[in-house]
Scaffold this active site. Structure first.
Site, PDB file in Angstrom:
ATOM      1  N   ASP A  10      38.733  41.179  45.243  1.00  0.00           N
ATOM      2  CA  ASP A  10      40.081  40.775  45.619  1.00  0.00           C
ATOM      3  C   ASP A  10      40.555  41.712  46.733  1.00  0.00           C
ATOM      4  O   ASP A  10      40.001  42.808  46.912  1.00  0.00           O
ATOM      5  CB  ASP A  10      40.982  40.889  44.386  1.00  0.00           C
ATOM      6  CG  ASP A  10      42.450  40.697  44.725  1.00  0.00           C
ATOM      7  OD1 ASP A  10      42.789  39.666  45.330  1.00  0.00           O
ATOM      8  OD2 ASP A  10      43.254  41.583  44.382  1.00  0.00           O
ATOM      9  N   MET A  11      41.578  41.300  47.475  1.00  0.00           N
ATOM     10  CA  MET A  11      42.065  42.124  48.591  1.00  0.00           C
ATOM     11  C   MET A  11      43.288  42.970  48.196  1.00  0.00           C
ATOM     12  O   MET A  11      43.184  44.170  48.004  1.00  0.00           O
ATOM     13  CB  MET A  11      42.406  41.212  49.778  1.00  0.00           C
ATOM     14  CG  MET A  11      41.184  40.570  50.427  1.00  0.00           C
ATOM     15  SD  MET A  11      40.164  41.740  51.348  1.00  0.00           S
ATOM     16  CE  MET A  11      41.176  42.024  52.785  1.00  0.00           C
ATOM     17  N   ASP A  12      44.458  42.329  48.078  1.00  0.00           N
ATOM     18  CA  ASP A  12      45.704  43.069  47.837  1.00  0.00           C
ATOM     19  C   ASP A  12      45.734  43.677  46.441  1.00  0.00           C
ATOM     20  O   ASP A  12      45.463  43.003  45.454  1.00  0.00           O
ATOM     21  CB  ASP A  12      46.906  42.135  48.035  1.00  0.00           C
ATOM     22  CG  ASP A  12      46.949  41.585  49.444  1.00  0.00           C
ATOM     23  OD1 ASP A  12      47.229  42.357  50.366  1.00  0.00           O
ATOM     24  OD2 ASP A  12      46.658  40.386  49.624  1.00  0.00           O
ATOM     25  N   SER A  44      40.540  36.168  48.057  1.00  0.00           N
ATOM     26  CA  SER A  44      41.979  36.405  48.064  1.00  0.00           C
ATOM     27  C   SER A  44      42.777  35.117  47.949  1.00  0.00           C
ATOM     28  O   SER A  44      42.271  34.028  48.209  1.00  0.00           O
ATOM     29  CB  SER A  44      42.348  37.117  49.378  1.00  0.00           C
ATOM     30  OG  SER A  44      43.743  37.299  49.477  1.00  0.00           O
ATOM     31  N   GLY A  45      44.039  35.275  47.589  1.00  0.00           N
ATOM     32  CA  GLY A  45      44.970  34.155  47.641  1.00  0.00           C
ATOM     33  C   GLY A  45      45.446  33.919  49.067  1.00  0.00           C
ATOM     34  O   GLY A  45      46.085  32.915  49.361  1.00  0.00           O
ATOM     35  N   LYS A 192      39.366  31.372  41.674  1.00  0.00           N
ATOM     36  CA  LYS A 192      38.336  32.271  42.212  1.00  0.00           C
ATOM     37  C   LYS A 192      37.060  32.245  41.366  1.00  0.00           C
ATOM     38  O   LYS A 192      35.975  32.512  41.876  1.00  0.00           O
ATOM     39  CB  LYS A 192      38.873  33.704  42.290  1.00  0.00           C
ATOM     40  CG  LYS A 192      39.963  33.913  43.333  1.00  0.00           C
ATOM     41  CD  LYS A 192      40.333  35.387  43.377  1.00  0.00           C
ATOM     42  CE  LYS A 192      41.529  35.659  44.250  1.00  0.00           C
ATOM     43  NZ  LYS A 192      41.871  37.087  44.257  1.00  0.00           N
ATOM     44  N   ASP A 215      42.728  42.754  40.223  1.00  0.00           N
ATOM     45  CA  ASP A 215      43.880  43.471  39.659  1.00  0.00           C
ATOM     46  C   ASP A 215      44.944  42.560  39.059  1.00  0.00           C
ATOM     47  O   ASP A 215      45.836  43.033  38.370  1.00  0.00           O
ATOM     48  CB  ASP A 215      44.546  44.343  40.735  1.00  0.00           C
ATOM     49  CG  ASP A 215      45.376  43.522  41.725  1.00  0.00           C
ATOM     50  OD1 ASP A 215      44.857  42.498  42.234  1.00  0.00           O
ATOM     51  OD2 ASP A 215      46.540  43.878  41.989  1.00  0.00           O
ATOM     52  N   ASN A 218      45.190  36.014  38.890  1.00  0.00           N
ATOM     53  CA  ASN A 218      44.330  35.074  39.627  1.00  0.00           C
ATOM     54  C   ASN A 218      42.910  35.607  39.819  1.00  0.00           C
ATOM     55  O   ASN A 218      42.065  34.928  40.399  1.00  0.00           O
ATOM     56  CB  ASN A 218      44.949  34.712  40.982  1.00  0.00           C
ATOM     57  CG  ASN A 218      45.169  35.907  41.891  1.00  0.00           C
ATOM     58  OD1 ASN A 218      45.401  37.021  41.433  1.00  0.00           O
ATOM     59  ND2 ASN A 218      45.093  35.694  43.184  1.00  0.00           N
TER      60      ASN A 218
END
Length: 266
Positions: A10-12, A44-45, A192, A215, A218
């Site tokens: 995941d990114m953020d 990511s979203g 995902k 984290d 999602n």
């Protein structure tokens, strides 16, 4: 852990620190991953351009899962693209307009679209949705493939958005709290986790050969499809329950630390 072939993050709140920065160690670690033929995939979203901007020179070498699984690309080849039905978009936008302080973004293949005149919101969401256009009315069709409706609330998506929008779960849609302030609505079989499955199948890689980091809510399905699943120290408690292991926080660049430790073992 010796046979890992795929790393998905995941990114953020996970790969990026709180200042939206990439670890200075990433270029060197990526070189080592490439040498060992381990595929690296950010998930990511965000819309695709909001992810690829962090990976400049290597964009054509790696894979990307954007729109919470609605759009998957590997080495510039499209593997999967989902599309929301216009009838659903109209219903959802009308409901969002009735929620005080809620703001909607249609996230599509070529751009993202918004109708709000709130400049603070526009400045904020533009950090995530790089390509964006204002529309007078989001219930009118756009000439684009809409993957997802992202909804923002300044206080809490879990408390102020989900109660009003969860009804769409009965209409072949998935409604997921994707961050403190964001909620995403997509087709029911878009997440995902399913995206990882599609990627694994396409690349002939098993869950036992996959490492994943997340984290927030999602990320849960994604972590379930990776044998080596890591929740960040800063993750939501539900994510920690779903993961097998814990990584240091995103502000300590826990993803890079975990990968570095793995590479140093073998």
């Amino acid at each position: 852990m010796k046979d890992i072939k795929l790393i998905v993050t995941d990114m953020d709140g996970t790969f990026l620190n709180s200042k939206y920065e990439v670890s200075p160690d990433f270029p060197q670690i990526y070189k080592e991953l490439k040498k060992r033929k381990i595929i690296f995939v950010p998930a990511s979203g965000r819309q695709m351009s909001g992810i690829t901007k962090y990976f400049g020179e290597i964009e054509n070498e790696i894979g990307f899962i954007a729109e919470n699984g609605g759009y998957i690309v590997y080495q510039n080849k499209e593997i999967f693209a989902d599309k929301l039905h216009q009838t659903a978009i109209v219903e959802i936008i009308k409901t969002i307009r009735q929620i005080p302080n809620a703001r909607a973004v249609l996230s599509a293949k070529n751009s993202s679209y918004y109708e709000s005149s709130d400049q603070d919101f526009i400045d904020y969401f533009s950090k995530y949705y790089i390509k964006n256009q204002k529309k007078e009315d989001l219930t009118k069709p756009v000439e684009d493939s809409v993957f997802k409706i992202a909804v923002y609330h300044p206080l809490s998506s879990e408390d102020f958005l989900y109660p009003s929008l969860k009804k769409f779960e009965n209409e072949d849609l998935v409604v997921v709290v994707s961050g403190k302030n964001w909620l995403d609505i997509m087709n029911k079989h878009t997440n995902k986790g399913i995206a990882i499955e599609k990627l694994q199948k396409s690349l002939n890689i098993l869950p036992e050969q996959t490492m994943a980091f997340g984290d927030y809510f999602n990320d849960i399905e994604m972590l379930k499809n990776a044998h080596y699943s890591f929740a960040m120290k800063n993750a939501h408690p539900s994510v920690k329950e779903a993961a097998k292991f814990e990584a240091c926080s995103n502000d300590s660049f826990g993803v890079m630390e975990t990968i570095k430790n793995y590479l140093n073992q073998f």
